[in-house]
Write a protein that holds these residues in place. Structure first.
Motif: not given
Length: 691
Positions: A428, A456, A424-425, A454, A393
């Motif tokens: 993200e 973010d 996780q990646e 998400d 990411t």
């Protein structure tokens, strides 16, 4: 127990289970007893009970250890030794049949009489085969007779007598010898190569220890439950750790043994094999040579760990591989692939970018291509608090920023051959293209569902997006592609993906029976499944593109081809808000795509290759007549030559330092990426018109 399982969970997703890669080396100084009878150790029996208990209690699939499963384990174990039915005879199988519905009880009791009795019989039959090979290879075959060879006998009936096996082996050896004869190899060399091949294989079997037999049997059990559950003996687990860390120096590929052939299971991004762009999953390695002029060593029938030892070497040295392509039949010639050994580093697996220019409707579109070979994160640097630790990411965010400075019109996320990586990646990375919301659901064996969202709350780019996948895109790739599709954020293009929608947990068995006397190995066990935000599992089904490219049939490939693969199912949907809806654009996009590929030379070649694959798949017998085989080879070579000539006519050449050099041609070098670019350009046009 539950806490122990959770403590050792590895959320690290990949396209395949790692194949057996033990580190036993042939030791010529050790005397080999041809008739030694192997018997299980006390540790084997105890580990058997531990593995059986863990699988029945904690595997995602609720296992009923019964006569039905016992029968599958029985067949799996026989296949692991004699998949092609060329060693055992029917009286052997009839004798073993008394165990067929007893293995469920035997596993619970730690009774290992079945696998060791079968293996000791196998050793005896192997000895008989080697004696026959030594005899038959004394004289060259007559290649003028009209007879045929049937290579695949996995569904054929077991033969009654050894004399019938002799005839099967005569044709098998004649086929191998004819291939070498057509390559103009002298008989003396051919005879020695083939004789040594099976002598070596026999020697490997004679060097099997109790732990090796036990591992085969435990994996017959594990694979009866699902294809990603595996038992690793102590030595195999050491090599598994090396493979996971990618710290070894070699060719950058995971290998597996399939029907006596060392087969490419996975190409490791950033390694020599990936960089060569000339080695692919399911290709078969039939020979290995060192340096520019080293003699090719025939490795058909070799034990996998010995092949690995031959392929590995010092960084910077060359290894030459004789390759029988995945779609090649056994009567086709091999190809040589030269690789320079190297250490695989994280940065060499990193995402990269480039710009391609597509002309559509009189306008030039600049498209940013983000090539993501794996979903990676430097866990160690992150743990140490390094502010500049690498991850997919983080790297893609930087690349998008750079591409935006070049005023690209849209992005292509290239996930071809991306077998997965960090969950996780995947989550993200999805967050860069959506504002917020759920990305994936994970359901464990207890039925509990975790929704990963998400993290973010900002969208990093809202430019048009296409995600490019193929049949090797798996696991974390499918999570990302599925989420982008479900949100309507981008168009999915390419082939239906692999369909691996499960999570595995690696368990150290010494936790359950602490001992200083012996390492007990590890168990990789499936404990959870992935579900899209719509509730649909990626398991077996994978992700189906809105625009599908021509592809070979999936019946022999992907998760769905595995008999024990967990089933596709569906759970409740999550609450999410779609970014957009691309369905209204599809009719126009598909029509333009169809018109283009009908006039695209490379797509027509692809369609021809698919038809050839289907034809070859139906071919069960191969002529052993020299003239017929020679004609078939010449026709194949003529077809290849004709293609190259057609390509040359369509390619552009430029003069560079007085030499004529081929100009980079996306249409030829990567026609699928080029067509993905046209599809995205069409989408950009469509969206502007409808605004």
């Amino acid at each position: 127990m539950k806490q122990i399982l959770l403590a050792v969970i590895i959320i690290f997703i990949s396209i395949t289970s790692f194949a057996q890669t033990t580190e036993h080396k042939n030791d010529n100084s050790v005397a080999i007893d041809t008739f030694k009878v192997l018997v299980p150790t006390k540790f084997n029996s105890r580990v058997d009970q531990i593995v059986t208990t863990l699988l029945t209690k904690y595997h995602y699939k609720k296992i009923d250890l019964n006569d039905s499963l016992s029968s599958i384990i029985f067949d799996n174990y026989i296949k692991s030794l004699d998949y092609n039915r060329v060693y055992f005879i029917k009286p052997d199988i009839n004798n073993f049949e008394r165990y067929r519905h007893l293995l469920d009880d035997y596993l619970l009791a730690g009774n290992l009489s079945f696998p060791f009795e079968v293996f000791n019989t196998y050793k005896t039959r192997m000895y008989s085969r080697v004696n026959y090979i030594n005899k038959i290879m004394q004289q060259e075959f007559d290649y003028s007779t009209n007879e045929s060879f049937t290579p695949m006998r996995d569904e054929a009936p077991w033969v009654e007598k050894e004399s019938e096996l002799d005839e099967i082996w005569r044709k098998r050896l004649k086929n191998d010898a004819l291939n070498k004869h057509l390559q103009k190899e002298e008989w003396e060399k051919t005879s020695k190569t083939l004789t040594d091949r099976y002598k070596r294989f026999h020697k490997v079997i004679l060097q099997y220890k109790e732990e090796d037999v036990f591992q085969l049997y435990m994996n017959a059990l594990a694979n009866a439950i699902d294809p990603h559950t595996s038992y690793f003996s102590p030595i195999t687990s050491e090599n598994f750790n090396i493979s996971m860390s990618l710290s070894f120096e070699g060719i950058g590929a995971s290998l597996m043994l399939k029907d006596d052939y060392t087969t490419i299971a996975k190409i490791i991004p950033g390694g020599p094999a990936a960089k060569s762009e000339n080695l692919f999953e399911n290709d078969r390695i039939v020979g290995v040579a060192q340096g520019e002029d080293g003699e090719v060593v025939d490795i058909v029938g070799w034990r996998l760990d010995d092949v690995i030892q031959l392929i590995r070497g010092k960084k910077g040295t060359m290894v030459r591989l004789s390759i029988l392509r995945a779609d090649a039949t056994l009567d086709m010639p091999t190809e040589e692939v030269k690789l320079i050994r190297d250490k695989i580093k994280l940065e060499e697996q990193a995402a990269s970018s480039k710009i391609i220019k597509i002309e559509e409707d009189g306008k030039i579109f600049k498209l940013g291509v983000l090539d993501i070979p794996t979903f990676y994160i430097d866990f160690e640097a992150q743990r140490k608090g390094d502010p500049d630790y690498k991850s997919t990411t983080r790297d893609v965010r930087k690349l998008i920023k750079e591409l935006n400075k070049e005023n690209v019109d849209g992005f292509i996320i290239d996930l071809r051959n991306n077998g997965g990586g960090s969950l996780q990646e995947a989550v993200e990375l999805t967050g860069l293209f959506i504002k917020d919301g759920p990305v994936v659901q994970v359901k464990n064996s207890n039925g509990n569902i975790q929704v990963d969202e998400d993290p973010d709350k900002e969208i990093y780019t809202d430019k048009p997006l296409a995600v490019f996948i193929n049949r090797y895109s798996a696991s974390a790739s499918e999570i990302f592609a599925g989420a982008i599709q479900d949100y309507g954020r981008g168009l999915i293009v390419g082939e239906q993906s692999f369909g691996k929608g499960t999570v595995q947990n690696l368990i150290d068995l010494n936790r359950f029976m602490p001992t200083k006397e012996s390492e007990l190995g590890k168990l990789k066990i499936t404990i959870a499944k992935f579900y899209r935000i719509t509730g649909s599992s990626t398991q077996k089904l994978g992700v189906i593109p809105e625009v599908e490219f021509p592809s070979i049939p999936r019946d022999k490939f992907g998760e769905a081809s595995e008999p024990s693969a967990l089933k596709w199912d569906q759970i409740r949907t999550t609450n999410f808000k779609k970014y957009g809806d691309l369905k209204n654009h599809l009719p126009s996009l598909l029509r333009k795509h169809k018109n283009r590929i009908e006039n695209n030379l490379e797509f027509q070649y692809l369609l021809e290759d698919i038809q050839d694959y289907k034809t070859n798949k139906e071919k069960t017998q191969y002529s052993l007549n020299k003239d017929i085989r020679k004609k078939e080879r010449e026709e194949n070579e003529a077809k290849k030559s004709e293609r190259e000539n057609e390509r040359v006519k369509k390619e552009n050449f430029v003069v560079q330092e007085k030499d004529e050099v081929k100009k980079e041609n996306l249409r030829v070098d990567d026609p699928l990426l080029e067509e993905t670019g046209f599809i995205l350009a069409d989408l950009i046009i469509e969206q502007k018109v409808k605004k």
